[in-house]
Scaffold this motif. Sequence first.
Motif, short mmCIF file in Angstrom:
data_model
loop_
_atom_site.label_atom_id
_atom_site.label_comp_id
_atom_site.label_asym_id
_atom_site.label_seq_id
_atom_site.Cartn_x
_atom_site.Cartn_y
_atom_site.Cartn_z
N ALA A 39 0.74 -1.14 0.08
CA ALA A 39 0.00 -0.01 -0.02
C ALA A 39 0.98 1.28 -0.04
O ALA A 39 0.69 2.26 -0.65
CB ALA A 39 -1.09 -0.04 1.34
N MET A 40 2.03 1.17 0.79
CA MET A 40 2.96 2.27 0.84
C MET A 40 3.53 2.63 -0.54
O MET A 40 3.70 3.44 -1.16
CB MET A 40 4.04 2.25 1.76
N ALA A 41 3.92 1.43 -1.20
CA ALA A 41 4.39 1.42 -2.67
C ALA A 41 3.48 2.00 -3.63
O ALA A 41 3.90 2.81 -4.32
CB ALA A 41 4.91 0.05 -3.03
N LEU A 42 2.21 1.68 -3.37
CA LEU A 42 1.34 2.19 -4.40
C LEU A 42 0.97 3.69 -4.05
O LEU A 42 1.13 4.46 -5.35
CB LEU A 42 -0.25 1.51 -4.13
N SER A 54 15.34 7.92 -2.72
CA SER A 54 14.95 7.64 -1.19
C SER A 54 14.55 9.02 -0.59
O SER A 54 13.82 8.95 0.30
CB SER A 54 16.16 7.14 -0.43
N ASP A 55 15.16 10.21 -1.02
CA ASP A 55 14.77 11.49 -0.30
C ASP A 55 13.23 11.62 -0.38
O ASP A 55 12.75 12.14 0.41
CB ASP A 55 15.49 12.57 -1.02
N ARG A 56 12.76 11.43 -1.65
CA ARG A 56 11.33 11.81 -1.78
C ARG A 56 10.51 10.78 -1.23
O ARG A 56 9.49 11.01 -0.67
CB ARG A 56 11.22 11.67 -3.43
N ILE A 57 10.95 9.41 -1.12
CA ILE A 57 10.21 8.32 -0.45
C ILE A 57 10.21 8.81 1.14
O ILE A 57 9.02 8.75 1.70
CB ILE A 57 10.90 7.02 -0.51
N GLU A 58 11.39 9.31 1.93
CA GLU A 58 11.23 9.88 3.00
C GLU A 58 10.39 10.87 3.42
O GLU A 58 9.56 10.88 4.54
CB GLU A 58 12.57 10.19 3.64
N GLU A 59 10.32 11.61 2.45
CA GLU A 59 9.46 12.85 2.54
C GLU A 59 8.05 12.43 2.47
O GLU A 59 7.23 12.93 3.14
CB GLU A 59 9.61 13.89 1.17
N VAL A 61 6.50 9.73 3.17
CA VAL A 61 6.15 8.69 4.29
C VAL A 61 5.05 9.31 5.15
O VAL A 61 4.07 8.78 5.39
CB VAL A 61 7.32 8.01 4.95
N ALA A 62 5.61 10.50 5.85
CA ALA A 62 4.29 11.18 6.56
C ALA A 62 3.04 11.37 5.98
O ALA A 62 2.14 11.43 6.71
CB ALA A 62 4.99 12.46 7.00
N ASP A 63 2.78 11.48 4.50
CA ASP A 63 1.76 11.82 3.96
C ASP A 63 0.75 10.70 3.71
O ASP A 63 -0.32 10.50 3.43
CB ASP A 63 1.59 12.50 2.77
N ALA A 64 1.39 9.42 4.06
CA ALA A 64 0.86 7.94 3.70
C ALA A 64 0.26 7.56 5.04
O ALA A 64 0.93 7.04 5.83
CB ALA A 64 1.69 7.03 3.13
N VAL A 106 10.18 4.20 6.33
CA VAL A 106 8.99 3.13 5.77
C VAL A 106 9.04 2.08 6.86
O VAL A 106 7.87 1.84 7.39
CB VAL A 106 9.12 2.61 4.50
N ARG A 107 10.10 1.43 7.23
CA ARG A 107 10.02 0.18 7.98
C ARG A 107 9.49 0.73 9.50
O ARG A 107 8.69 0.06 10.27
CB ARG A 107 11.36 -0.38 8.15
N GLU A 108 10.05 1.65 9.96
CA GLU A 108 9.58 2.19 11.33
C GLU A 108 8.15 2.55 11.32
O GLU A 108 7.59 1.86 12.28
CB GLU A 108 10.27 3.46 11.40
N LYS A 109 7.59 3.00 10.41
CA LYS A 109 6.14 3.38 10.44
C LYS A 109 5.30 1.91 10.32
O LYS A 109 4.20 1.60 10.99
CB LYS A 109 5.73 4.02 9.13
#
Length: 230
Positions: A39-42, A54-59, A61-64, A106-109
């Motif tokens: 679901a995160m990947a989607l 990876s920078d954009r992924i980290e950014e 995460v908070a919105d998902a 991502v893993r932490e969440k």
Amino acid sequence: MGRNIAIDGPAGAGKSTIAKNLAKKLGYIYVDTGAMYRAMALFFLRRGIRAEESDRIEEAVADADVSIVYENGEQQVILNGENVNGLIRTEEVGNMASASSVNPKVREKMTELQRRLAKTSDVVMDGRDIGTFVLPDADVKVYLTASVEERARRRALEYEKKGIEVSVEQIAKDISERDYRDMHREHAPLRRAEDAVLVDTSDMTIAQVEARLMELCENGKKGGKGDFFA
Ligand code: DC
């Protein structure tokens, strides 16, 4: 603290089929952690983010917001209020899940959500790092695996049933790449926990695997707490 059964293993080893049936038999909740990473990947794919960003992924995460609910006993993954269950079982999403799940944010969440579920409910949880990292004190730990060829054959069959045409060779290649990435990432890589029971399903039927796992659960077997299910 709920009773926790941890099932880990590589893509296509039969984890979700087995874990789902096992949970039904035991009357536990089935938690498919791969579906959460998917679901995160989607979410990342919809934002046009590529696996290597990876920078954009980290950014992002908070919105998902990922959560799960159960409908008629079936896990449904909710992404920002939308049920995305029907959208996450594609090779594209699976490959992105494998790539984006290397990210510690991502893993932490996801780990936090998974631990919360296991604390309040009896669960059969499957994934890559459940016995080693998410639930190190699980009552039963199983490492389910099978040869790459057999796993690719099973995945291809699943797609065929859905009317999706695939090449077994391409799936085998994807599976090998995902195995490598899942096993070699820095954070919580896929590996067998020392106290997990290894079950190679290459030459086993689903019924045989289920019987083996029920036996382990009934014996409370993990290589330790033998009296848990007594
Ligand atoms: O089990 P699956 O194929 O649905 O999982 C998709 C990807 O998600 C997998 O390749 C790696 C990641 N994953 C993970 O890192 N940790 C988990 N506990 C479950 C899945």
